[in-house]
Design a protein around this motif. Sequence first.
Motif, mmCIF file in Angstrom:
data_model
loop_
_atom_site.group_PDB
_atom_site.id
_atom_site.type_symbol
_atom_site.label_atom_id
_atom_site.label_comp_id
_atom_site.label_asym_id
_atom_site.label_seq_id
_atom_site.Cartn_x
_atom_site.Cartn_y
_atom_site.Cartn_z
ATOM 1 N N TYR A 121 -18.085 -5.444 17.829
ATOM 2 C CA TYR A 121 -18.468 -5.265 16.698
ATOM 3 C C TYR A 121 -19.997 -5.867 16.630
ATOM 4 O O TYR A 121 -20.532 -5.672 15.601
ATOM 5 C CB TYR A 121 -17.508 -6.225 15.623
ATOM 6 N N ILE A 162 -7.539 0.512 10.349
ATOM 7 C CA ILE A 162 -8.991 -0.082 10.098
ATOM 8 C C ILE A 162 -9.666 -0.900 11.155
ATOM 9 O O ILE A 162 -10.680 -0.943 11.312
ATOM 10 C CB ILE A 162 -9.313 -0.819 8.765
ATOM 11 N N TYR A 163 -8.770 -1.182 12.253
ATOM 12 C CA TYR A 163 -9.141 -2.123 13.195
ATOM 13 C C TYR A 163 -9.284 -1.264 14.565
ATOM 14 O O TYR A 163 -9.719 -1.503 15.567
ATOM 15 C CB TYR A 163 -8.267 -3.429 13.568
ATOM 16 N N HIS A 177 3.852 3.543 5.291
ATOM 17 C CA HIS A 177 2.485 2.683 5.772
ATOM 18 C C HIS A 177 2.970 1.522 6.395
ATOM 19 O O HIS A 177 3.680 0.657 5.910
ATOM 20 C CB HIS A 177 1.629 2.281 4.591
ATOM 21 N N TYR A 178 2.591 1.329 7.542
ATOM 22 C CA TYR A 178 2.595 0.210 8.409
ATOM 23 C C TYR A 178 4.113 -0.287 8.750
ATOM 24 O O TYR A 178 4.528 -1.371 9.163
ATOM 25 C CB TYR A 178 2.037 -1.005 7.771
ATOM 26 N N ALA A 201 -0.808 4.585 -0.927
ATOM 27 C CA ALA A 201 -1.466 5.822 -1.500
ATOM 28 C C ALA A 201 -1.399 6.963 -0.375
ATOM 29 O O ALA A 201 -1.277 6.363 0.948
ATOM 30 C CB ALA A 201 -2.925 5.297 -1.611
ATOM 31 N N LYS A 202 -1.214 8.018 -0.870
ATOM 32 C CA LYS A 202 -1.099 9.144 0.178
ATOM 33 C C LYS A 202 -2.672 9.928 -0.222
ATOM 34 O O LYS A 202 -3.228 10.508 0.897
ATOM 35 C CB LYS A 202 -0.166 10.204 -0.295
ATOM 36 N N ALA A 206 -9.045 2.082 2.666
ATOM 37 C CA ALA A 206 -8.460 2.748 3.869
ATOM 38 C C ALA A 206 -7.168 1.934 4.035
ATOM 39 O O ALA A 206 -5.929 2.545 4.465
ATOM 40 C CB ALA A 206 -9.356 2.206 5.008
ATOM 41 N N TYR A 207 -6.894 0.610 3.815
ATOM 42 C CA TYR A 207 -5.528 0.011 3.865
ATOM 43 C C TYR A 207 -4.680 0.570 3.009
ATOM 44 O O TYR A 207 -3.554 0.683 3.394
ATOM 45 C CB TYR A 207 -5.722 -1.528 3.407
ATOM 46 N N ALA A 208 -5.060 0.964 1.834
ATOM 47 C CA ALA A 208 -4.025 1.573 0.652
ATOM 48 C C ALA A 208 -3.444 2.914 1.391
ATOM 49 O O ALA A 208 -2.472 3.218 1.139
ATOM 50 C CB ALA A 208 -4.803 1.824 -0.389
ATOM 51 N N LEU A 209 -4.475 3.563 2.131
ATOM 52 C CA LEU A 209 -3.910 4.776 2.754
ATOM 53 C C LEU A 209 -3.048 4.558 4.007
ATOM 54 O O LEU A 209 -2.529 5.603 4.486
ATOM 55 C CB LEU A 209 -5.251 5.737 3.079
ATOM 56 N N GLY A 210 -2.937 3.379 4.404
ATOM 57 C CA GLY A 210 -2.344 3.120 5.967
ATOM 58 C C GLY A 210 -3.034 3.538 6.837
ATOM 59 O O GLY A 210 -2.419 3.601 8.047
ATOM 60 N N LEU A 211 -4.390 3.472 6.826
ATOM 61 C CA LEU A 211 -5.181 3.902 7.863
ATOM 62 C C LEU A 211 -5.468 2.727 8.901
ATOM 63 O O LEU A 211 -5.490 1.510 8.275
ATOM 64 C CB LEU A 211 -6.647 4.559 7.442
ATOM 65 N N LYS A 232 6.522 17.973 6.563
ATOM 66 C CA LYS A 232 5.458 16.831 7.032
ATOM 67 C C LYS A 232 6.441 15.587 7.000
ATOM 68 O O LYS A 232 7.090 14.906 6.223
ATOM 69 C CB LYS A 232 4.344 16.681 6.084
ATOM 70 N N ASP A 244 -4.638 11.166 9.787
ATOM 71 C CA ASP A 244 -3.353 11.694 9.000
ATOM 72 C C ASP A 244 -3.490 13.199 8.675
ATOM 73 O O ASP A 244 -2.193 13.608 8.360
ATOM 74 C CB ASP A 244 -3.239 10.932 7.768
ATOM 75 N N GLN A 250 -10.418 -11.658 10.848
ATOM 76 C CA GLN A 250 -9.685 -10.381 10.563
ATOM 77 C C GLN A 250 -8.490 -10.693 9.643
ATOM 78 O O GLN A 250 -7.616 -11.712 9.970
ATOM 79 C CB GLN A 250 -9.397 -9.848 11.741
ATOM 80 N N PRO A 259 0.738 -1.165 0.011
ATOM 81 C CA PRO A 259 -0.129 -0.136 0.141
ATOM 82 C C PRO A 259 0.809 1.300 0.071
ATOM 83 O O PRO A 259 1.758 1.446 0.755
ATOM 84 C CB PRO A 259 -0.802 -0.026 1.326
#
Lengths: 431, 322
Positions: free
Chosen positions: B82, A405-406, B186-187, A52-53, A398-403, B181, A151, B154, A50
């Motif tokens: 959930y 989700i959980y 990501h991750y 995406a910005k 959302a995953y692509a954006l690094g958000l 910035k 973000d 999940q 992922p």
Amino acid sequence: MKNLLKQASELDRRQFILNTAKSLLGVSCASSLLAKPSFAQSTSSIYSGPQAKNVIYLYMSGGMSHLDTFDLKQGRPEQGPVKGIKTNVVGTRLSENLPQLAKHMNKMAVINSMFSNQGAHEEGRYFMHSSYTKRGTIQHPGLGSWLMKYDGNHNPNLPGVVHIGSVNPGSTQGFLEQKYAPLLIGDPEAGLQHSKIHKLFTEKEFANTQSLRQKLDQAFSAKYQQRKVSSYSEAYDDALRLMKSDDLDAFKVESEAQSTRDAYGKNSFGQGCLLARRLIERDVRFVEVTLGGWDTHTNNFERVAENSRILDQAMAALLGDLEQRGMLEETLVVLTTEFGRTPKINQNEGRDHNPTAFSSVLVGGGIQGGRFYGKSDEIGKSVADKRVTVPDFNATIAYALGLPIYDTIYSPTGRPFHIADKGQPILELFS
Amino acid sequence: MKFKSYLFTVPSLLLSLAGYSGAVFSAQKLTFSQDILPIFEAKCLKCHSDEKQKGELRLDTKEWILKGGESGDVLIPFKPEYSDVYVLAALPDYDPDYMPSKGKGLTPAELETLRSWIQQGAQFEVESAETAAEASMDMTIQQAHPTQTEVKSQVKIKQVSYQLKPNEKAAIEQLKQLGVKVDHVHYDQSKYELILSYAKLNDDNFPQQSLIKLADRLTKIDFARLPIGDASLASLTKLSKLSYLDLRQTKITDKGLAHLNDLPQLEYLNLYGTSISDHGLAKLNNLTQLKSIYLTNTRVTQQGIKKLVQRYPNLKVSYIAS
């Protein structure tokens, strides 16, 4: 433009042959032996996973017919008169309504197994944008506002979320703070309204009124130190920063070359996509552009062809432009709608609502293109393979954006929510 | 016991209901019939069973509960947070969505029982010969309502965590002060990316030292539209981990490009809208990892690209002749 397309398709043919060779001849191990050692660790490459910005979200309002665009059922009576055409990915077909996009198929992941349980427009739009079903007691935030919440802005001068054409149900800031609300641009060619100092004002007079306002507000905001009060004056600050910024130019599509403007199409969706590109270039995080007119209960085939022409031209120009600028790595382009249309052609040559199978497209931001994901059944009525629910689709964005989700976020009344409800991202699309 | 017409056919179940004592501890394995149904009977079934189905929801049997209501699933095993059946009952009682909407709500003990039951996996019955018949019934319901009963596990998202060293922390603070910035990829918290476009920077106030302190972590830098030139490029040479460099519409020239040969990991190089020409391209000769280059709106010609591609046969070149 022609030049570009030729070159792009040449490179892709090479890539395609390589991929075919890999899968048919088993040469992939040979090539990894030849490659330099650091190449072998492709997981660390910026070309997988992922990335995406920012997001350009193209929303087809009314329910885009999947059967006449991305999910062909050739040889079935349900298909009607629409034919398939070749794309730049060998062996794949798109509808003849999308001749320009067919040349960008190598970038696109087409999902033909979308599933929604909302069959009415308003509810369907709300669900698609927020991942939650509409209810009277709470407003759920849209993805753009979630992105801002987690973000923040990248460009301090421009609003983070811009909607061009209309703000769709479920795409507002919902229960999040006012500062995450989308800015609406009604007419892309008119740009941002009321962003200049009125001609009867001098700079000094304007500054005077501002300081007067601050003085008047002072006592009140000291007494009521609440989030709502402070967000109100933050809105003033943001507006003033924007008025003084060079980035205000981003809203002026008229400063583009006429040839560029024509390439996107002389209509508000086309110019909206051009404006979206200009805004994303300046790091606005989330731009949504809406194209209406897809509710084809009557005269489906002519109307879909007409609407597709607008979509095809604008989206193809957008993808080409983003690619040339090297922005497709970090910009996720989303094409979606509230539901598809029925395989059954009604007595008015129309198609009715079909939420149980429809199509959406993802491009860029780490999405690996040139493929179809999931399948509808033989007539396109229901999902046959790899169902992607609306929350799953949004979880993927959302995953692509690094958000996260959980992560659980609590609304002001203490209710727990997630960015894409219970949706699970499709990781397969990123590798 | 106002409601008599349950779908249950297993006699042992009704017996176990009668034996219900009320005291429940979260440590023990809870089951629906013994622990949950009595709570539902007292608080929920008036509106959610055979007589009324508010919100198209029934809570009197396993099948109905798994089928969900008008807004989808109400029970996700192992995930009370959930599961609407728990979430709505756990709301403050002034919330408009609080359940039950009429009558007394669940006591804290009852809520805890419900939560634990879901947390433990929402066991409905102890597996026995009698329940095998019910299992086949589940299948038909599952087929009729594929959306409602499927509970997806999940998806595991790979995350890399990393603790910053003090001098790295300091560098990040300095960059943020300048309006840069700073974000991690990501991750992957061990890798950093920067957007410098909105920090009022030029060659004279270029934050070279801060960038070098972060060199081990810096993989992506975006300079788009900044008025920086070759002097700043020269100060990037120590960023050995850099794989993504966006120099779109900056003031760099052919001269400066030679410095990029010192970036062994560079995969992405964006020169869109700069004054780069074929001479500059000719200087790129040591970028073994380079995968894409962006050259539209520059002074580069087809000739120059041809020579570049000879050196880098797998390079993806984005270019439209103007």
